[in-house]
Design a protein around this motif. Structure first.
Motif, PDB file in Angstrom:
ATOM      1  N   GLU A 174      15.732  -5.854 -35.345  1.00 35.02           N
ATOM      2  CA  GLU A 174      15.216  -7.109 -34.793  1.00 35.02           C
ATOM      3  C   GLU A 174      14.579  -7.976 -35.871  1.00 35.02           C
ATOM      4  OE1 GLU A 174      12.556  -5.825 -31.793  1.00 35.02           O
ATOM      5  OE2 GLU A 174      14.127  -5.264 -30.355  1.00 35.02           O
ATOM      6  N   ARG A 175      14.011  -7.343 -36.899  1.00 36.69           N
ATOM      7  CA  ARG A 175      13.343  -8.111 -37.961  1.00 36.69           C
ATOM      8  C   ARG A 175      14.290  -8.498 -39.094  1.00 36.69           C
ATOM      9  NH1 ARG A 175       9.631  -3.801 -37.467  1.00 36.69           N
ATOM     10  NH2 ARG A 175      10.332  -3.017 -39.509  1.00 36.69           N
ATOM     11  N   GLU A 176      15.436  -7.853 -39.165  1.00 42.31           N
ATOM     12  CA  GLU A 176      16.358  -8.098 -40.279  1.00 42.31           C
ATOM     13  C   GLU A 176      16.908  -9.527 -40.240  1.00 42.31           C
ATOM     14  OE1 GLU A 176      18.378  -7.995 -43.550  1.00 42.31           O
ATOM     15  OE2 GLU A 176      17.132  -6.285 -42.954  1.00 42.31           O
ATOM     16  N   LYS A 177      16.792 -10.233 -41.361  1.00 43.18           N
ATOM     17  CA  LYS A 177      17.218 -11.634 -41.433  1.00 43.18           C
ATOM     18  C   LYS A 177      18.705 -11.778 -41.732  1.00 43.18           C
ATOM     19  CE  LYS A 177      12.663 -13.283 -42.915  1.00 43.18           C
ATOM     20  NZ  LYS A 177      11.900 -14.008 -43.968  1.00 43.18           N
ATOM     21  N   ASP A 178      19.288 -10.799 -42.399  1.00 35.52           N
ATOM     22  CA  ASP A 178      20.711 -10.854 -42.717  1.00 35.52           C
ATOM     23  C   ASP A 178      21.516 -10.495 -41.467  1.00 35.52           C
ATOM     24  OD1 ASP A 178      23.245 -10.724 -43.714  1.00 35.52           O
ATOM     25  OD2 ASP A 178      22.921  -8.972 -44.983  1.00 35.52           O
ATOM     26  N   PRO A 179      22.296 -11.427 -40.906  1.00 41.03           N
ATOM     27  CA  PRO A 179      23.042 -11.151 -39.669  1.00 41.03           C
ATOM     28  C   PRO A 179      23.990  -9.967 -39.802  1.00 41.03           C
ATOM     29  CG  PRO A 179      23.056 -13.500 -40.172  1.00 41.03           C
ATOM     30  CD  PRO A 179      22.496 -12.810 -41.375  1.00 41.03           C
ATOM     31  N   PHE A 180      24.608  -9.819 -40.981  1.00 40.63           N
ATOM     32  CA  PHE A 180      25.555  -8.723 -41.173  1.00 40.63           C
ATOM     33  C   PHE A 180      24.830  -7.376 -41.112  1.00 40.63           C
ATOM     34  CE2 PHE A 180      27.941  -5.746 -43.844  1.00 40.63           C
ATOM     35  CZ  PHE A 180      29.209  -5.849 -43.294  1.00 40.63           C
ATOM     36  N   ALA A 181      23.714  -7.262 -41.825  1.00 44.23           N
ATOM     37  CA  ALA A 181      22.944  -6.015 -41.809  1.00 44.23           C
ATOM     38  C   ALA A 181      22.367  -5.753 -40.420  1.00 44.23           C
ATOM     39  CB  ALA A 181      21.826  -6.089 -42.845  1.00 44.23           C
ATOM     40  N   ALA A 182      21.893  -6.808 -39.747  1.00 46.58           N
ATOM     41  CA  ALA A 182      21.334  -6.648 -38.405  1.00 46.58           C
ATOM     42  C   ALA A 182      22.389  -6.131 -37.431  1.00 46.58           C
ATOM     43  CB  ALA A 182      20.768  -7.978 -37.921  1.00 46.58           C
ATOM     44  N   LYS A 183      23.620  -6.631 -37.580  1.00 50.74           N
ATOM     45  CA  LYS A 183      24.701  -6.162 -36.713  1.00 50.74           C
ATOM     46  C   LYS A 183      24.985  -4.687 -36.951  1.00 50.74           C
ATOM     47  CE  LYS A 183      29.511  -7.126 -35.472  1.00 50.74           C
ATOM     48  NZ  LYS A 183      30.685  -8.037 -35.698  1.00 50.74           N
ATOM     49  N   ALA A 188      32.116   1.283 -39.031  1.00 52.74           N
ATOM     50  CA  ALA A 188      32.816   0.806 -40.225  1.00 52.74           C
ATOM     51  C   ALA A 188      33.913  -0.187 -39.866  1.00 52.74           C
ATOM     52  CB  ALA A 188      33.404   1.993 -40.987  1.00 52.74           C
ATOM     53  N   ASP A 189      34.645   0.087 -38.793  1.00 56.14           N
ATOM     54  CA  ASP A 189      35.731  -0.822 -38.382  1.00 56.14           C
ATOM     55  C   ASP A 189      35.180  -2.181 -37.965  1.00 56.14           C
ATOM     56  OD1 ASP A 189      37.597   1.116 -38.894  1.00 56.14           O
ATOM     57  OD2 ASP A 189      37.787   1.786 -36.810  1.00 56.14           O
ATOM     58  N   CYS A 190      34.094  -2.174 -37.200  1.00 59.47           N
ATOM     59  CA  CYS A 190      33.505  -3.445 -36.741  1.00 59.47           C
ATOM     60  C   CYS A 190      33.020  -4.286 -37.915  1.00 59.47           C
ATOM     61  CB  CYS A 190      32.344  -3.169 -35.791  1.00 59.47           C
ATOM     62  SG  CYS A 190      32.824  -2.500 -34.186  1.00 59.47           S
ATOM     63  N   LEU A 191      32.346  -3.637 -38.857  1.00 60.25           N
ATOM     64  CA  LEU A 191      31.817  -4.371 -40.009  1.00 60.25           C
ATOM     65  C   LEU A 191      32.939  -4.808 -40.946  1.00 60.25           C
ATOM     66  CD1 LEU A 191      28.594  -2.316 -40.838  1.00 60.25           C
ATOM     67  CD2 LEU A 191      28.812  -4.409 -39.491  1.00 60.25           C
ATOM     68  N   ALA A 192      33.984  -3.995 -41.075  1.00 58.35           N
ATOM     69  CA  ALA A 192      35.105  -4.359 -41.949  1.00 58.35           C
ATOM     70  C   ALA A 192      35.809  -5.610 -41.439  1.00 58.35           C
ATOM     71  CB  ALA A 192      36.090  -3.197 -42.046  1.00 58.35           C
ATOM     72  N   VAL A 193      35.923  -5.727 -40.120  1.00 60.00           N
ATOM     73  CA  VAL A 193      36.535  -6.932 -39.539  1.00 60.00           C
ATOM     74  C   VAL A 193      35.735  -8.169 -39.928  1.00 60.00           C
ATOM     75  CG1 VAL A 193      36.994  -8.151 -37.378  1.00 60.00           C
ATOM     76  CG2 VAL A 193      37.650  -5.751 -37.618  1.00 60.00           C
ATOM     77  N   HIS A 217      31.652  -7.851 -51.801  1.00 56.48           N
ATOM     78  CA  HIS A 217      31.218  -6.649 -52.517  1.00 56.48           C
ATOM     79  C   HIS A 217      29.876  -6.150 -51.975  1.00 56.48           C
ATOM     80  CE1 HIS A 217      30.846  -3.880 -55.922  1.00 56.48           C
ATOM     81  NE2 HIS A 217      29.611  -4.308 -56.090  1.00 56.48           N
ATOM     82  N   ALA A 218      28.944  -7.080 -51.772  1.00 55.86           N
ATOM     83  CA  ALA A 218      27.631  -6.707 -51.244  1.00 55.86           C
ATOM     84  C   ALA A 218      27.735  -6.189 -49.815  1.00 55.86           C
ATOM     85  CB  ALA A 218      26.688  -7.907 -51.305  1.00 55.86           C
ATOM     86  N   GLN A 219      28.592  -6.819 -49.024  1.00 59.44           N
ATOM     87  CA  GLN A 219      28.730  -6.383 -47.634  1.00 59.44           C
ATOM     88  C   GLN A 219      29.442  -5.037 -47.531  1.00 59.44           C
ATOM     89  OE1 GLN A 219      30.586  -9.746 -45.646  1.00 59.44           O
ATOM     90  NE2 GLN A 219      28.599 -10.595 -45.104  1.00 59.44           N
ATOM     91  N   GLU A 220      30.389  -4.793 -48.420  1.00 64.95           N
ATOM     92  CA  GLU A 220      31.047  -3.483 -48.439  1.00 64.95           C
ATOM     93  C   GLU A 220      30.043  -2.382 -48.774  1.00 64.95           C
ATOM     94  OE1 GLU A 220      34.160  -4.009 -51.231  1.00 64.95           O
ATOM     95  OE2 GLU A 220      35.414  -5.195 -49.865  1.00 64.95           O
ATOM     96  N   MET A 251      26.839  -2.543 -48.069  1.00 69.68           N
ATOM     97  CA  MET A 251      26.024  -2.403 -46.868  1.00 69.68           C
ATOM     98  C   MET A 251      26.762  -1.570 -45.823  1.00 69.68           C
ATOM     99  SD  MET A 251      23.164  -3.132 -45.329  1.00 69.68           S
ATOM    100  CE  MET A 251      22.483  -4.424 -46.387  1.00 69.68           C
ATOM    101  N   LEU A 252      28.047  -1.836 -45.670  1.00 71.35           N
ATOM    102  CA  LEU A 252      28.862  -1.050 -44.723  1.00 71.35           C
ATOM    103  C   LEU A 252      28.813   0.432 -45.073  1.00 71.35           C
ATOM    104  CD1 LEU A 252      32.474  -1.898 -43.537  1.00 71.35           C
ATOM    105  CD2 LEU A 252      31.907   0.374 -44.344  1.00 71.35           C
ATOM    106  N   GLU A 253      29.020   0.739 -46.347  1.00 71.38           N
ATOM    107  CA  GLU A 253      29.022   2.134 -46.789  1.00 71.38           C
ATOM    108  C   GLU A 253      27.661   2.785 -46.539  1.00 71.38           C
ATOM    109  OE1 GLU A 253      30.647   5.591 -48.034  1.00 71.38           O
ATOM    110  OE2 GLU A 253      31.705   3.685 -47.746  1.00 71.38           O
ATOM    111  N   GLY A 254      26.598   2.045 -46.779  1.00 66.96           N
ATOM    112  CA  GLY A 254      25.262   2.577 -46.562  1.00 66.96           C
ATOM    113  C   GLY A 254      24.990   2.857 -45.101  1.00 66.96           C
ATOM    114  N   ILE A 255      25.357   1.920 -44.230  1.00 64.22           N
ATOM    115  CA  ILE A 255      25.112   2.097 -42.794  1.00 64.22           C
ATOM    116  C   ILE A 255      25.959   3.241 -42.243  1.00 64.22           C
ATOM    117  CG2 ILE A 255      25.420   0.985 -40.549  1.00 64.22           C
ATOM    118  CD1 ILE A 255      24.518  -1.622 -41.836  1.00 64.22           C
ATOM    119  N   ARG A 256      27.197   3.343 -42.707  1.00 67.70           N
ATOM    120  CA  ARG A 256      28.029   4.456 -42.262  1.00 67.70           C
ATOM    121  C   ARG A 256      27.430   5.795 -42.711  1.00 67.70           C
ATOM    122  NH1 ARG A 256      34.363   4.554 -43.500  1.00 67.70           N
ATOM    123  NH2 ARG A 256      33.599   4.367 -45.646  1.00 67.70           N
ATOM    124  N   SER A 257      26.883   5.825 -43.915  1.00 65.82           N
ATOM    125  CA  SER A 257      26.260   7.057 -44.415  1.00 65.82           C
ATOM    126  C   SER A 257      25.054   7.443 -43.567  1.00 65.82           C
ATOM    127  CB  SER A 257      25.841   6.875 -45.873  1.00 65.82           C
ATOM    128  OG  SER A 257      26.963   6.628 -46.705  1.00 65.82           O
TER     129      SER A 257
END
Length: 246
Positions: free
Chosen positions: A101-110, A125-130, A216-219, A221-227
């Protein structure tokens, strides 16, 4: 602020002006309103015909990235992801709800919200990759506006040169009018080639490069969230994500 962009424009313009002066020309020779109107107006008109309004509007929106690119700090992002991982191991994935709720980056918040909702790692991973692919394509489409301008500009410059020569031919009996026609002919070509290679094409490539930086930065983030979803140890996550640092 990207000072290299400003420096590039200044060096390019200065090179032409100084080179013209060394050849014995004056600055006024390069200033021709008629040629400028033909090249810029024609290029803009062709570009507006080429693209739908949404892409044109998006290209004007991200044009600022040439001078002021989006700030991306990968090390700071890695630290955030490691902190999220530690919190998830301590309080469970639901402990990340307030963080999302506090995260300002929409991609990270999602991504965090997908975690909190209990989705499987592959689903997250699939949702974020799209989203990554969609945003990258959108930026590339916007950058292609300037690529197209770089293609049209030299051709419109030749058109301006032909118009200038026609003006010359029509005024052969009036020598006092020949100078302006010849000037328009040659300066239009300079404008067309110069704008294409010193502005439009470099701007397009700069925006495409920014798209790759964001992806590159979002990839990462994706890898981190999946981990985190897979329950990996924070130390292992930090070690893995460090590979994204250039």
């Amino acid at each position: 602020m990207d000072f290299l962009s400003i420096l590039g424009v200044l060096v390019g313009a200065a090179s032409i002006i100084v080179g013209n002066s060394l050849a014995g020309g004056s600055l006024s020779f390069l200033l021709n309103p008629q040629a400028f109107l033909i090249v810029v107006g024609g290029t803009v008109g062709a570009t507006l015909l080429h693209f739908p309004p949404a892409i044109i509007l998006h290209s004007t929106k991200i044009l600022r990235w040439v001078i002021v690119p989006e700030k991306i700090n990968l090390q700071r992002q890695i630290k955030k992801i490691v902190d999220w991982s530690a919190l998830a191991r301590k309080e469970g994935l639901l402990g990340l709800e307030s963080v999302a709720e506090r995260e300002k980056d929409p991609f990270a918040a999602k991504g965090l919200q997908l975690l909190v909702d209990g989705n499987e790692p592959d689903v997250i991973a699939d949702c974020l990759a799209v989203e990554i692919n969609t945003r990258e394509r959108t930026i590339y489409k916007a950058a292609s506006v300037f690529t197209a301008m770089g293609g049209y500009s030299p051709t419109i410059g030749i058109l301006g040169a032909v118009i200038g020569l026609i003006h010359v031919m029509q005024n052969l009996a009036n020598p006092e009018l020949l100078g302006s026609g010849i000037a328009t002919a040659f300066v239009a070509t300079i404008y067309g080639v110069g704008f294409a290679n010193l502005l439009f094409l470099p701007i397009a490539n700069k925006l495409k490069n920014q798209a790759l930086v964001i992806s590159h930065a979002q990839e990462m983030m994706l890898e981190g969230i999946r981990s985190i979803a897979e329950g990996e140890n924070p130390s292992n996550i930090q070690l893995r994500l460090s590979g994204y640092l250039v």
